[in-house]
Scaffold this motif. Structure first.
Motif, mmCIF file in Angstrom:
data_model
loop_
_atom_site.group_PDB
_atom_site.id
_atom_site.type_symbol
_atom_site.label_atom_id
_atom_site.label_comp_id
_atom_site.label_asym_id
_atom_site.label_seq_id
_atom_site.Cartn_x
_atom_site.Cartn_y
_atom_site.Cartn_z
ATOM 1 N N GLY A 296 0.967 -1.040 0.020
ATOM 2 C CA GLY A 296 0.663 -0.054 0.031
ATOM 3 C C GLY A 296 0.774 1.287 0.289
ATOM 4 N N SER A 297 2.276 0.881 1.143
ATOM 5 C CA SER A 297 2.609 2.224 1.502
ATOM 6 C C SER A 297 3.259 2.519 -0.245
ATOM 7 N N ILE A 298 4.137 1.481 -1.061
ATOM 8 C CA ILE A 298 4.488 1.729 -1.874
ATOM 9 C C ILE A 298 3.895 2.348 -3.129
ATOM 10 N N GLY A 299 2.275 1.667 -3.757
ATOM 11 C CA GLY A 299 1.035 2.705 -4.821
ATOM 12 C C GLY A 299 1.272 3.449 -4.434
ATOM 13 N N ALA A 300 1.031 4.087 -3.125
ATOM 14 C CA ALA A 300 0.501 5.706 -3.349
ATOM 15 C C ALA A 300 1.745 6.409 -3.168
ATOM 16 N N GLU A 301 2.891 5.926 -2.817
ATOM 17 C CA GLU A 301 4.655 6.666 -3.196
ATOM 18 C C GLU A 301 4.969 6.736 -5.395
ATOM 19 N N PHE B 125 -1.753 2.309 -9.204
ATOM 20 C CA PHE B 125 -0.590 1.383 -8.254
ATOM 21 C C PHE B 125 -1.547 1.005 -7.285
ATOM 22 N N SER B 126 -1.759 1.602 -6.816
ATOM 23 C CA SER B 126 -2.648 1.369 -5.497
ATOM 24 C C SER B 126 -3.323 0.210 -5.869
ATOM 25 N N GLY B 127 -4.339 0.655 -7.100
ATOM 26 C CA GLY B 127 -4.947 -0.242 -7.573
ATOM 27 C C GLY B 127 -4.718 -1.819 -7.456
ATOM 28 N N LEU B 128 -3.387 -2.170 -8.727
ATOM 29 C CA LEU B 128 -3.130 -2.825 -8.684
ATOM 30 C C LEU B 128 -2.046 -3.717 -8.083
ATOM 31 N N LEU B 129 -1.581 -3.352 -6.860
ATOM 32 C CA LEU B 129 -1.435 -3.830 -6.292
ATOM 33 C C LEU B 129 -2.098 -4.625 -4.879
ATOM 34 N N SER B 130 -3.443 -3.643 -4.997
ATOM 35 C CA SER B 130 -3.851 -4.472 -4.042
ATOM 36 C C SER B 130 -4.749 -5.763 -4.361
ATOM 37 N N LEU B 131 -5.063 -5.433 -5.939
ATOM 38 C CA LEU B 131 -5.584 -6.730 -6.430
ATOM 39 C C LEU B 131 -5.298 -7.974 -6.509
ATOM 40 N N ARG B 132 -3.081 -7.935 -7.238
ATOM 41 C CA ARG B 132 -2.388 -8.516 -7.248
ATOM 42 C C ARG B 132 -2.507 -9.031 -5.630
ATOM 43 N N TRP B 133 -2.468 -8.483 -4.634
ATOM 44 C CA TRP B 133 -2.064 -9.656 -3.596
ATOM 45 C C TRP B 133 -3.332 -10.047 -3.192
#
Length: 717
Positions: free
Chosen positions: A466-471, A593-601
């Motif tokens: 989540g932090s990486i996506g936001a950054e 990125f936030s959306g994609l990383l959340s879905l991937r998780w």
């Protein structure tokens, strides 16, 4: 020299600073590697590092780099002492020092910045060789210092006639590596290179010439001239020339060029004469530019088997990685011989060698229990040195082989959690953050797939992702990154007219949420992305197709500023999963990125289920429930996937027979078409998994010319 070395080791603690630097300089100049002497000199040098002159510091760094001795404590000491004296360094001292640190892959940000400032102030004093070495070092370290590059370019232009051919090569490569293509110095390099072309090919028909000829450095004229020169000479190349040439082609990312076949044809009859290092370099190079030349690979694998005992750790890992990357299955005897040699030389394996070897045997689905156990033990001992990518690849390898190694997975999880605790978001590049995130997801998937306890890990990784996506979203990480991957993509993008919005065959949004969308994909649209293009390159299968890339439609609907991921081929345009071209259904897509990383998780921890409705030929019994059948994905020999328990990757599908049906009317001797409707849920997502599982079970998918050809032909005739 043994006596000199022994006496020097004895007296090293008493040597003055200059004596220490002169000693290692002499051994480096003679290319004599003496580990015990280097250790003694290093210890003595660290004790009196503040007594070293600038010449002593640069000479010592240069010597250790020439001897490929990466002594971190010594490098830290040299850096500390050099920082206090940078204003006193000569141009040669600055050049040698930064060259040494780059050669040893030791990136000290403070020292590099200091050297850049000192070099800018005295750039007119640099000799051509010093200019090329300095630019090479900064390019190797991937440090972009625009004022320094401009200074190097101006100084190089003034002394172009004095530059050696290799210096020109390094200069051109450096600017290309750093993405600088608009400087007049590159035009001058190209012009000078053309004048020296015949001389260069006569003396060194490989590395130097190909670096000069890289299309990214300047103009087609030079590249075409070099190509013609090499075409005429390649048949006369020595094995070393062939190895150097293929390596050079790989470094400039040349692909699908006629010279590759010419080099391959020249290398085939000489494969038996190649040394292990040459064999490894050639096969690694062809894998790097995804060129599957089966006769060459067969020749190289045969010769490698004869010389297996002579391969070093790097050669072993590079060779088996290359065969796996090309999806080329070498003889079992070679894989067995490589495994035996890896066991004997495991003490020489670094983290990259360990991870690459594991990945390669897993990709080729070779279960070598002694090798897996030995490498996992070695990996645990050095787990702190593994990059995030190496950690992920190691975990993936065991998961792909369905082998649970609890000690290794515990070590990988601990190392990954430690890395997340020390991750400095703002100090990391966009590419590094993406790599870090993908590494976390790979580790998490492997734990979840093998059903290793992972909930605590999943929770910790979710916060970091989540932090990486936001950054990344905050930076606008799409800027400057690669967008489309095919020439046809732009044509399709512009060819989707407004009329397609109302067509039943056009995609549409089924749901739109912050950072993610659900797209309904009709038949004849392809869920494209990085994986597709890599597969096309590997198989040479860029065939004419009527399928439209779904990313083209998505990019017409969504802007890159608000939905950056949908424009990034590296991120598969945000698509979370695939759906075969003839099929229709829902596709999850992350737009940020936030959306994609959340879905991937969610996907990689199996919190998202994928369900499908599929029609298959014949009447399936109600008891058909589950298929646990390994799938051998598309290889260089076929564009289909098959069930293969021996060579396949784990694949699980659950079936529920929903209903039976009949198509057509019985007329004459022709029978009715009977079919079954299946509700299918999959745990893995192998290529064409459902189609392969249904075919193996006796119920090939209807209207499928690839997987139901046999049954259709039989019924037609």
């Amino acid at each position: 020299m043994d006596a000199v070395s022994a006496r020097s080791r004895e007296l090293a603690p008493q040597f003055k600073a200059q004596h220490l630097s002169n000693t290692v300089w002499a051994f480096a100049a003679l290319d004599l590697y003496d580990e015990r002497l280097l250790d003694k000199v290093s210890a003595a040098s660290q004790d009196r590092i503040w007594e070293f002159s600038t010449q002593d510091l640069s000479t010592t760094a240069w010597a250790y780099a020439v001897l490929a001795c990466r002594d971190v404590p010594l490098l830290v000491s040299i850096s500390s002492a050099a920082l206090r004296k940078l204003g006193l360094f000569s141009s040669q001292g600055l050049s040698n020092t930064v060259w040494a640190f780059a050669t040893l892959e030791f990136r000290d940000e403070t020292l590099i910045s200091g050297i850049a400032a000192a070099a800018r102030a005295s750039i007119q004093d640099f000799l051509p060789q010093e200019l090329s070495n300095t630019s090479w070092a900064f390019a190797t370290l991937e440090v972009q210092d625009a004022p320094l590059l401009q200074g190097i370019a101006a100084a190089a232009l003034a002394r172009m006639d004095e530059a050696q051919t290799q210096g020109l090569a390094n200069l051109a490569w450096s600017f290309a590596k750093l993405g600088v293509t608009s400087l007049a110095v590159l035009d001058s390099v190209a012009a000078t290179s053309l004048q020296r072309l015949h001389e260069a090919t006569a003396q060194d028909p490989s590395n130097t010439v190909w670096r000069l000829a890289a299309p990214s450095t300047r103009g087609d004229a030079l590249f075409d001239a070099v190509s013609l020169e090499l075409f005429e000479r390649v048949g006369q190349f020595s094995t070393q020339n062939l190895a150097n040439t293929t390596w050079a082609l790989a470094t400039i990312s040349l692909k699908k060029h006629p010279i590759l076949d010419a080099v391959a044809q020249a290398a085939i009859p000489k494969a038996s004469e190649c040394s292990p290092r040459q064999l490894a370099n050639i096969v690694w190079s062809f894998a790097t530019f995804a060129e599957v030349h089966v006769p060459l690979l067969a020749a190289l694998s045969g010769s490698s088997l004869s010389h297996a005992a002579e391969f070093d750790a790097q050669g072993l890992s590079n060779s088996v990685w290359a065969f796996a990357a090309l999806l080329y299955e070498p003889p079992e005897e070679l894989l067995g011989a490589f495994a035996a040699q890896a066991l004997r030389k495991l003490k020489d394996f670094d983290p990259q060698n360990c991870a690459n070897t594991l990945w390669s045997y897993a990709t080729l689905v070779v279960h070598d229990a002694p090798l897996l156990e030995a490498i996992s033990g070695a990996a645990i001992e050095m787990i702190g040195e593994f990059s995030m990518q190496c950690l992920a690849n190691s975990a993936w390898s065991f998961a792909n082989l369905s082998v649970t190694n609890a000690p290794l997975f515990a070590a990988i999880a601990e190392a990954a959690i430690t890395r997340t605790a020390h991750l400095r978001l703002r100090d990391s590049s966009e590419a590094d953050l993406i790599d870090f995130a993908l590494g976390l997801l790979g580790i998490l998937w492997a734990h979840a797939f093998l059903e290793v306890d992972h909930e605590e890990l999943a929770s910790a990784f979710r916060r970091t992702l989540g932090s990486i996506g936001a950054e990344l979203d905050g930076r606008g990480a799409h800027r400057g990154m690669s967008h489309r991957a095919s020439r046809a993509h732009d044509e399709v993008l512009s060819g989707i007219g407004e009329g397609s919005h109302g067509s039943a065959r056009a995609p549409h949004f089924a749901a739109c949420l912050p950072g993610m969308v659900v797209v309904h994909k009709p038949p004849d649209w392809e869920v494209d992305g990085k994986g597709r293009y890599q597969q096309e390159e590997l198989e040479g299968m860029q065939e004419v197709t009527t399928a439209k890339p779904l990313s083209a439609w998505l990019q017409q609907e969504l802007s890159p500023s608000r939905h950056p991921v949908t424009w990034l081929v590296r991120m598969d345009y945000g698509f979370l999963h695939r759906l075969d071209v003839p099929s229709s259904g829902l596709i999850l897509c992350g737009t940020t990125f936030s959306g994609l990383l959340s879905l991937r998780w969610q996907l990689d921890t199996y919190r998202i289920e994928r369900q499908y409705i599929v029609f298959g030929h014949n009447l399936a019994p109600a008891g058909l429930r589950k298929a646990v059948l390994n799938i051998d994905p598309t290889s260089i020999y076929s564009k289909k996937s098959f069930v293969s328990e021996e060579h396949g990757k784990p694949a699980v599908s659950w079936f529920k027979v929903h209903s039976h049906g009949v198509l057509g009317e019985k007329s004459g001797a022709r029978s009715l078409e009977v079919f079954s409707a299946f509700a299918i849920r999959i745990r893995t997502g192998r290529r064409h998994q459902i189609r392969a599982h249904l075919l193996h079970s006796g119920f090939p998918t209807v209207v499928d010319c690839k997987y139901a050809t046999k049954i259709l032909l039989l019924r037609r005739f």
